[in-house]
Design a protein around this motif. Structure first.
Motif: not given
Length: 74
Positions: A54-74
């Motif tokens: 779990d920690v390794s998955l978090f470390a690998l993907f914390r810099a790559h947010p899901a498209p739904e999590e990306v804030t628009r215009g900010g």
């Protein structure tokens, strides 16, 4: 959500294959640890492995947010 829609089937297949391969040696390893060390050792070992996974998955993907999590215009 991290994988593109066109690649989801391939990603799911690869994930299933990795899980199936990981299931093969599990009972033999647990049995080998169970006899000399006691009943709790396989349970503790699997807990430690799950936390590391779990920690390794978090470390690998914390810099790559899901498209739904990306804030628009900010």
């Amino acid at each position: 959500a991290v994988v593109d829609p066109a690649e989801r089937t391939a990603a799911a297949g690869l994930t299933s294959l990795a899980r199936a391969i990981a299931l093969v040696p599990g009972p033999a390893i647990a049995g080998a640890l169970l006899v000399p060390l006691g009943l709790g050792v396989p349970l503790i070992a699997t807990g430690v492995l799950k936390i590391a996974y779990d920690v390794s998955l978090f470390a690998l993907f914390r810099a790559h947010p899901a498209p739904e999590e990306v804030t628009r215009g900010g």
